[in-house]
Design a protein around this motif. Sequence first.
Motif, PDB file in Angstrom:
ATOM      1  N   ALA A 136      56.260  43.381  78.607  1.00 39.75           N
ATOM      2  CA  ALA A 136      55.027  43.546  79.929  1.00 39.75           C
ATOM      3  C   ALA A 136      53.886  42.772  79.760  1.00 39.75           C
ATOM      4  CB  ALA A 136      54.830  45.117  79.965  1.00 39.75           C
ATOM      5  N   VAL A 137      53.711  42.332  78.421  1.00 35.61           N
ATOM      6  CA  VAL A 137      52.425  41.458  78.089  1.00 35.61           C
ATOM      7  C   VAL A 137      52.798  39.822  77.922  1.00 35.61           C
ATOM      8  CG1 VAL A 137      50.942  43.237  77.527  1.00 35.61           C
ATOM      9  CG2 VAL A 137      52.290  42.011  75.759  1.00 35.61           C
ATOM     10  N   GLY A 138      54.042  39.614  78.516  1.00 30.92           N
ATOM     11  CA  GLY A 138      54.516  38.268  78.263  1.00 30.92           C
ATOM     12  C   GLY A 138      55.314  37.894  77.047  1.00 30.92           C
ATOM     13  N   GLN A 139      55.261  38.741  76.180  1.00 29.21           N
ATOM     14  CA  GLN A 139      56.035  38.046  74.895  1.00 29.21           C
ATOM     15  C   GLN A 139      57.548  38.398  75.138  1.00 29.21           C
ATOM     16  OE1 GLN A 139      54.265  40.363  71.509  1.00 29.21           O
ATOM     17  NE2 GLN A 139      52.290  39.933  72.476  1.00 29.21           N
ATOM     18  N   PRO A 140      58.234  37.534  74.515  1.00 29.55           N
ATOM     19  CA  PRO A 140      59.655  37.497  74.763  1.00 29.55           C
ATOM     20  C   PRO A 140      60.198  38.677  73.529  1.00 29.55           C
ATOM     21  CG  PRO A 140      59.048  35.649  73.306  1.00 29.55           C
ATOM     22  CD  PRO A 140      57.812  36.165  73.721  1.00 29.55           C
ATOM     23  N   ILE A 141      61.525  39.130  73.859  1.00 29.81           N
ATOM     24  CA  ILE A 141      61.900  40.243  73.036  1.00 29.81           C
ATOM     25  C   ILE A 141      63.552  39.397  72.836  1.00 29.81           C
ATOM     26  CG2 ILE A 141      63.070  42.285  72.790  1.00 29.81           C
ATOM     27  CD1 ILE A 141      60.846  43.476  74.315  1.00 29.81           C
ATOM     28  N   THR A 142      63.845  39.708  71.650  1.00 26.72           N
ATOM     29  CA  THR A 142      65.054  39.075  71.259  1.00 26.72           C
ATOM     30  C   THR A 142      65.940  40.411  70.712  1.00 26.72           C
ATOM     31  OG1 THR A 142      64.817  38.752  68.769  1.00 26.72           O
ATOM     32  CG2 THR A 142      64.182  37.111  70.145  1.00 26.72           C
ATOM     33  N   ALA A 143      67.216  40.115  70.660  1.00 21.36           N
ATOM     34  CA  ALA A 143      68.294  41.199  70.287  1.00 21.36           C
ATOM     35  C   ALA A 143      67.540  41.523  68.839  1.00 21.36           C
ATOM     36  CB  ALA A 143      69.562  40.943  70.485  1.00 21.36           C
ATOM     37  N   ASP A 144      67.218  40.761  67.963  1.00 25.79           N
ATOM     38  CA  ASP A 144      66.784  41.186  66.784  1.00 25.79           C
ATOM     39  C   ASP A 144      65.484  42.148  66.761  1.00 25.79           C
ATOM     40  OD1 ASP A 144      69.023  39.947  65.188  1.00 25.79           O
ATOM     41  OD2 ASP A 144      67.749  38.275  64.590  1.00 25.79           O
ATOM     42  N   ASP A 145      64.798  41.712  67.718  1.00 26.17           N
ATOM     43  CA  ASP A 145      63.406  42.711  67.884  1.00 26.17           C
ATOM     44  C   ASP A 145      63.905  44.014  68.348  1.00 26.17           C
ATOM     45  OD1 ASP A 145      61.960  40.698  67.371  1.00 26.17           O
ATOM     46  OD2 ASP A 145      61.722  39.980  69.728  1.00 26.17           O
ATOM     47  N   VAL A 146      65.127  44.066  69.256  1.00 27.15           N
ATOM     48  CA  VAL A 146      65.549  45.542  69.456  1.00 27.15           C
ATOM     49  C   VAL A 146      66.108  46.394  68.441  1.00 27.15           C
ATOM     50  CG1 VAL A 146      67.082  46.633  70.964  1.00 27.15           C
ATOM     51  CG2 VAL A 146      65.754  44.669  71.860  1.00 27.15           C
ATOM     52  N   LEU A 193      65.069  49.711  66.562  1.00 34.23           N
ATOM     53  CA  LEU A 193      66.171  50.738  66.488  1.00 34.23           C
ATOM     54  C   LEU A 193      66.410  51.513  65.202  1.00 34.23           C
ATOM     55  CD1 LEU A 193      68.881  49.523  69.357  1.00 34.23           C
ATOM     56  CD2 LEU A 193      67.398  51.380  69.457  1.00 34.23           C
ATOM     57  N   THR A 194      65.858  50.803  64.175  1.00 31.03           N
ATOM     58  CA  THR A 194      66.103  51.154  62.789  1.00 31.03           C
ATOM     59  C   THR A 194      65.432  52.456  63.016  1.00 31.03           C
ATOM     60  OG1 THR A 194      65.864  49.011  61.906  1.00 31.03           O
ATOM     61  CG2 THR A 194      65.500  50.704  60.550  1.00 31.03           C
ATOM     62  N   GLY A 195      66.162  53.614  62.410  1.00 27.29           N
ATOM     63  CA  GLY A 195      65.644  54.913  62.669  1.00 27.29           C
ATOM     64  C   GLY A 195      66.122  55.692  64.055  1.00 27.29           C
ATOM     65  N   HIS A 196      67.058  55.120  64.459  1.00 23.75           N
ATOM     66  CA  HIS A 196      67.643  55.757  65.680  1.00 23.75           C
ATOM     67  C   HIS A 196      69.095  55.815  65.196  1.00 23.75           C
ATOM     68  CE1 HIS A 196      64.046  56.313  68.093  1.00 23.75           C
ATOM     69  NE2 HIS A 196      63.610  55.346  67.716  1.00 23.75           N
ATOM     70  N   VAL A 219      73.357  49.254  73.941  1.00 22.66           N
ATOM     71  CA  VAL A 219      71.900  49.621  74.001  1.00 22.66           C
ATOM     72  C   VAL A 219      70.863  48.349  73.806  1.00 22.66           C
ATOM     73  CG1 VAL A 219      69.660  50.810  72.785  1.00 22.66           C
ATOM     74  CG2 VAL A 219      72.590  51.839  72.992  1.00 22.66           C
ATOM     75  N   VAL A 220      71.495  47.374  72.970  1.00 13.89           N
ATOM     76  CA  VAL A 220      70.559  46.296  72.707  1.00 13.89           C
ATOM     77  C   VAL A 220      70.704  45.292  73.850  1.00 13.89           C
ATOM     78  CG1 VAL A 220      70.448  44.089  71.307  1.00 13.89           C
ATOM     79  CG2 VAL A 220      70.962  46.210  70.130  1.00 13.89           C
TER      80      VAL A 220
END
Lengths: 165, 253
Positions: A118-128, A132-135, A145-146
Amino acid sequence: MTAPDVRAATCTVDGRPITLPQTGTESLWDVLEDHGVALPLGCASGHCGSCTVLLDGVPVPSCLVPHAEARGRSVATVATAADDALVAAMAEHGAVQCGFCSPGIVVTLSWLLRTTAAVGQPITADDVRNALTGHLCRCTGYTAVVQAAVSAASKISAASKAADR
Amino acid sequence: MTRHVFPATWEQAGHAALDGDAVVVGGATSVQPWLTSTGAQPSVLVHLRDVAGARSVDGMAGRLRIGAMVPVADPALRPVFGGTEPVWFATPAVRRRATVVGNAVSPFGPREVVPVLAACGARLVVLAEGGTRSIDVTAVPPNGLEPGAVACAAELAVPERIAFRRVALRPRLSRTEIGVAAALGDGCGAAISVGVGGPTLVVEGAAEFLRDPAGSPGFAAACCSAAPDPVRQLVGGLAVRVHRALHEPGGRS
């Protein structure tokens, strides 16, 4: 909205003021349940992430938080913390099966989307995957989900850029 | 019933911690599971969240002072963890709440950050009935500080380079079985940890081998001499990898 008072042992849950116990060792999850806020509880030790809420805007498993630590703070459950684009993408990608882990996952990934896409930064599958570590999810294998989170991120980024023009 | 107090100063925190079987609460990530799983009802929980200065990280002359409420994920601590968040420590959500100082003194769980802190020569600032004292981070007894004592901060050297290698069931979400940490810089050295929740042992005489790019065998020998018999080979192997990571950061380690 009235600011919660630390000494009066209150907090807000999804914008609604609630009174916390003055004494005792219950977790925030216990107190939320006592107030009729139903969240799944898996491990009760911070490993599974199913009971995750936002505490002052930051994701945390509510089973790890002594109720007194919520004094004067705002708690947001999936009821108010969920990002609509993410929820739609999860439905579209079939990212929910039994649904036990979904509230926690939605809270964490919505926070990720709000603080990055939402602030313009990209999100990669690795970020996701990192978020998700800990879920723990025993059904989906995480792939859907990813995919849903990355898809929602691209839609949010596009909408954000369009709004900036 | 367990009472909750929110001191605003370290003096108030120390006074509150003297109350019966008081338990000090930092990030609470090990305290609350302990309360939940055991049903323990301590007389009072002393919450440090409002203590002035407890959330600050102060750097001066190559050293850091880390307040008791500074979480493991604080970006100011990245140099201590090799420039990144320590992904080997719990989960992102836990890292945002668990405190470095609390982890180092907790009687409730393995002190995962202690090998890294020890490699940076860390000492804890402890407030107790007799006044304030400084203790080595590896000197905290397994059952925590004495009743009434509160760890206010950790003071350590900012390393020029640091490496930590460990044996664990998985790269993430698994506790350290065997760990070797070493750092280059004034006041830095090496430490090994043996066993989940086991002691962290400072490796004596490591500094000279750590500086020397060809000092890997000597460093491995120093680590092995500090390790108990059954794990010496494992520790030696980890030590070689740590030394290589310090001198060939782009290489395989």
